[in-house]
Design a protein around this motif. Structure first.
Motif, PDB file in Angstrom:
ATOM      1  N   HIS A   4       0.828  -1.193   0.000  1.00 30.52           N
ATOM      2  CA  HIS A   4       0.000   0.000   0.000  1.00 30.52           C
ATOM      3  C   HIS A   4       0.870   1.253   0.000  1.00 30.52           C
ATOM      4  O   HIS A   4       1.917   1.304   0.629  1.00 30.52           O
ATOM      5  N   TYR A   8      -2.473   5.898   0.049  1.00 31.45           N
ATOM      6  CA  TYR A   8      -3.502   4.909   0.320  1.00 31.45           C
ATOM      7  C   TYR A   8      -3.714   4.723   1.820  1.00 31.45           C
ATOM      8  O   TYR A   8      -4.835   4.626   2.295  1.00 31.45           O
ATOM      9  N   LYS A   9      -2.620   4.705   2.607  1.00 32.22           N
ATOM     10  CA  LYS A   9      -2.737   4.520   4.047  1.00 32.22           C
ATOM     11  C   LYS A   9      -3.485   5.672   4.701  1.00 32.22           C
ATOM     12  O   LYS A   9      -4.283   5.474   5.622  1.00 32.22           O
ATOM     13  N   THR A  12      -7.117   5.315   3.953  1.00 27.69           N
ATOM     14  CA  THR A  12      -7.737   4.220   4.687  1.00 27.69           C
ATOM     15  C   THR A  12      -8.378   4.707   5.988  1.00 27.69           C
ATOM     16  O   THR A  12      -9.398   4.162   6.429  1.00 27.69           O
ATOM     17  N   ASP A  54     -12.697   2.121  -0.085  1.00 23.80           N
ATOM     18  CA  ASP A  54     -13.054   0.779   0.374  1.00 23.80           C
ATOM     19  C   ASP A  54     -12.698  -0.270  -0.669  1.00 23.80           C
ATOM     20  O   ASP A  54     -12.139  -1.327  -0.349  1.00 23.80           O
ATOM     21  N   HIS A  57      -8.958  -0.872  -0.971  1.00 26.66           N
ATOM     22  CA  HIS A  57      -8.449  -1.602   0.192  1.00 26.66           C
ATOM     23  C   HIS A  57      -8.486  -3.112  -0.035  1.00 26.66           C
ATOM     24  O   HIS A  57      -7.682  -3.857   0.540  1.00 26.66           O
ATOM     25  N   GLN A  58      -9.412  -3.535  -0.908  1.00 30.70           N
ATOM     26  CA  GLN A  58      -9.587  -4.967  -1.138  1.00 30.70           C
ATOM     27  C   GLN A  58      -8.874  -5.477  -2.395  1.00 30.70           C
ATOM     28  O   GLN A  58      -8.902  -6.667  -2.688  1.00 30.70           O
ATOM     29  N   ASP A 370      -1.591   3.810  -7.127  1.00 32.19           N
ATOM     30  CA  ASP A 370      -2.818   4.111  -6.385  1.00 32.19           C
ATOM     31  C   ASP A 370      -3.476   5.397  -6.867  1.00 32.19           C
ATOM     32  O   ASP A 370      -4.706   5.508  -6.900  1.00 32.19           O
TER      33      ASP A 370
END
Length: 627
Positions: A4, A8-9, A12, A54, A57-58, A370
């Motif tokens: 990640h 992105y973090k 999140t 979301d 994240h997957q 990302d």
């Protein structure tokens, strides 16, 4: 283990908030229902940004890279889309389903979409097509005048209607993304894409292009706004189209300073402010650097300075031109420059493999991946694809080429006609009792009339150099329009080669360029074709007054011939509604079109950018009012 990025973090953390928020929404439901909570990204009641976070994240790295590629429909299957997580598919110019009908298109797109919707995360594809003057790949769709004609019409309200009508026809085939409008402001009309530019004046380009974007996309708001009968636009080609040395397609911009280039960026700035959601990058170079690999222009200027939040898409195989023969180096530079989606028609599997390797070897950062995926997914959510991935069959049943849309196109045609000469007020033509002679094969041929980017890439000519197809698609030719408007007591005769003009009161002679697109239209000489000169001379010998209509994608050099013409009309490439030309020839409507390009006297003026003392200046155009 997933990797990640820093961005992105941070995002999140917002996703965690969204999770709590969605649980609160379900608070009134029983505990059993809560256990089968809809994933955040599938909840249309939540903000788009949170749904994107979301979903990301997957996603695995492979799934993220898959979103960044756009193969051509002929090189990808439903299984490929499912197995590789492909983000988009396109139809190139003339790439059509076996049944070139709204039903045939919708079935094809839905078939691809089924592959996406049965993938692990069910991320829909976004299907793209070149609907650049109407839904021009589709048989019997309304074909509008090319942009140079719409520039002469200079009517923003009409442009918005054109955008809306085009969006409806695109949606009627199950597609929700078009690579349009073109926001270039060509400065050298030798360029084979000149007709794609509304004007040489960037201010006029910005005004009209923004109006089209509003029509295609609808009104911007905080949630999905590209739904129903609206489509995603791709303003193009950022930046430098029409500025290249000698007007060379895919050439090099060397004659303009950074400060001068800024004025050609302004149209993009206006369209982005109006909500344009994708930007396509130009094939051209600026001082030797291919823009597909220009980080300053894409990331610093477009994304940062202009505040563009949609995704940046490459042109067709454009990234491969950065380092010719070195696919890996080209992809590395292009990704790091800021390209988000890669239009790589055939070599898309190689892109997936190479990009993963670049990330694993830290030659491309996860931040960059990302950023690209976030932008792509955000546009898909805005497009409503997660809720309605398949074609709206009610729109498909409505079809294309409706009478309402043809009336819009007819209005565009009549407003685009520019009257440049009217000796002895030979126009308007009389409706009753006049003997009218129509001359030239281009007066009764839909291939010539619609130009390039019509049904096929190069237009009505199935093979470059072949004869344009007269019955290319449904429409009314100029000759048909004249017959329709003439009145029952008016005699209208026609000759493809100009024979038999003697004895008529007036001759309408139609001349012009054959269909072309892109580099096939690049020219060193913009004089009239010899076949047209021969036609003009034959009619001239009859002594009949001549009204000359020039169908072309740019001003042509007519200085030596125009002195023999009684009237001269720039008809550009009017599309399928020839009745619109007849509307102004017979005075049902006044000529209102004005030149959006300078009309040169000779090739020297073109080659030296000399716009002093032209044959006709930009903004010129007569009217028949008072006849």
């Amino acid at each position: 283990m997933k990797r990640h990025s820093t961005m992105y973090k941070v995002l999140t953390c917002l996703m965690i908030f969204a999770l709590a928020f969605s649980v609160n929404l379900a608070g009134s439901k029983n505990s059993a229902e809560a256990k089968v909570r809809t994933p955040i990204y599938k909840n249309p009641d939540l903000p788009v940004g949170l749904r994107v976070i979301d979903l990301m994240h997957q996603m695995t790295l492979d799934e993220k890279i898959g979103q960044m590629v756009q193969p051509e429909r002929t090189s990808v299957t439903q299984d490929d889309i499912r197995n590789y997580g492909i983000g988009s598919v396109l139809s190139g110019g003339g790439s059509v389903p076996q049944q070139n009908t709204p039903q045939g298109w919708a079935d094809m797109v839905d078939n691809f979409q089924k592959g996406a919707m049965t993938s692990r995360l069910g991320i829909p594809i976004i299907y793209g097509v070149d609907a650049v003057h109407g839904h021009n790949n589709v048989k019997d769709a309304v074909i509008l005048p090319h942009n140079i004609g719409l520039g002469a019409a200079n009517d923003p309200a009409l442009m918005k209607k054109i955008g809306s009508a085009t969006a409806e026809e695109v949606r009627a085939t199950g597609i929700s993304y078009t690579f349009a409008p073109c926001l270039c402001a060509p400065q050298n009309i030798r360029w084979g894409r000149t007709y794609e530019g509304y004007s040489e004046d960037p201010k006029l380009v910005g005004k009209l292009g923004t109006a089209v974007v509003k029509g295609l996309q609808g009104n911007k708001n905080s949630k999905g706004f590209l739904k129903g009968d609206k489509v995603v636009t791709s303003i193009k080609h950022f930046v430098g189209d029409g500025l290249t040395k000698n007007g060379q397609d895919q050439g090099n911009v060397t004659e303009y300073s950074d400060k001068e280039i800024q004025k050609f960026i302004k149209p993009y700035q206006k369209a982005i402010k109006a909500g344009a959601r994708t930007v396509m990058v130009t094939y051209s170079s600026i001082n030797g650097l291919k823009t597909h690999g220009d980080r300053h222009m894409i990331t610093d200027v477009l994304k940062r300075d202009l505040g563009f939040t949609g995704f940046v898409i490459s042109d067709y195989n454009g990234p491969q031109q950065i380092v010719p023969g070195d696919f890996r180096a080209s992809m590395k530079q292009s990704i790091n420059a800021g390209i988000d989606m890669f239009m790589i028609p055939n070599d898309w599997k190689q892109f997936l493999t190479v990009t993963k390797d670049l990330v694993q070897k830290k030659e491309v950062s996860m931040d960059r991946i990302d950023d690209a995926v976030y932008r792509i997914l955000r546009v898909k959510f805005e497009n409503g694809l997660f809720e309605e991935p398949y074609a709206d069959r009610e729109l498909v049943a409505k079809g294309v080429g409706t009478q309402e849309h043809r009336e819009i196109a007819r209005e565009a045609v009549r407003k685009s006609q520019v009257l440049l000469k009217n000796k002895n007020k030979v126009l308007p033509l009389k409706k009753n009792g006049q003997r009218i002679f129509v001359a030239g094969k281009k007066a009764d041929n839909m291939g010539y009339q619609t130009g390039g980017w019509t049904i096929s890439w190069q237009g009505g000519s199935p093979n470059w150099g072949g004869a344009p197809e007269a019955d290319l698609t449904k429409g009314t030719t100029i000759y048909d329009g004249i017959k329709n408007a003439a009145g029952k007591n008016t005699k209208v005769d026609y000759s493809a080669d100009g024979s038999g003009a003697a004895g008529h009161d007036v001759a309408v002679v139609v001349i012009g360029e054959p269909p072309y697109a892109e580099m096939f239209g690049d020219r060193t000489d913009l004089g009239l074709l010899q076949e047209d000169i021969d036609l003009l001379n034959k009619v001239k010998a009859s002594g009949v007054p001549m009204v000359v209509l020039l169908q072309s994608g740019r001003p042509m050099i007519v200085t030596d011939q125009v002195k023999d013409w009684d009237a001269f009309v720039a008809s550009w490439l009017p599309g399928t509604e020839g009745d619109g030309v007849a509307d102004v020839l017979f005075g049902k409507y006044q000529f209102t079109g004005k030149l959006s390009y300078t009309w040169p006297r000779n090739m020297t003026q073109i080659n030296t950018h000399d716009k002093s003392n032209p044959l006709y200046p930009i903004g010129y155009g007569l009217t028949t009012k008072g006849k």
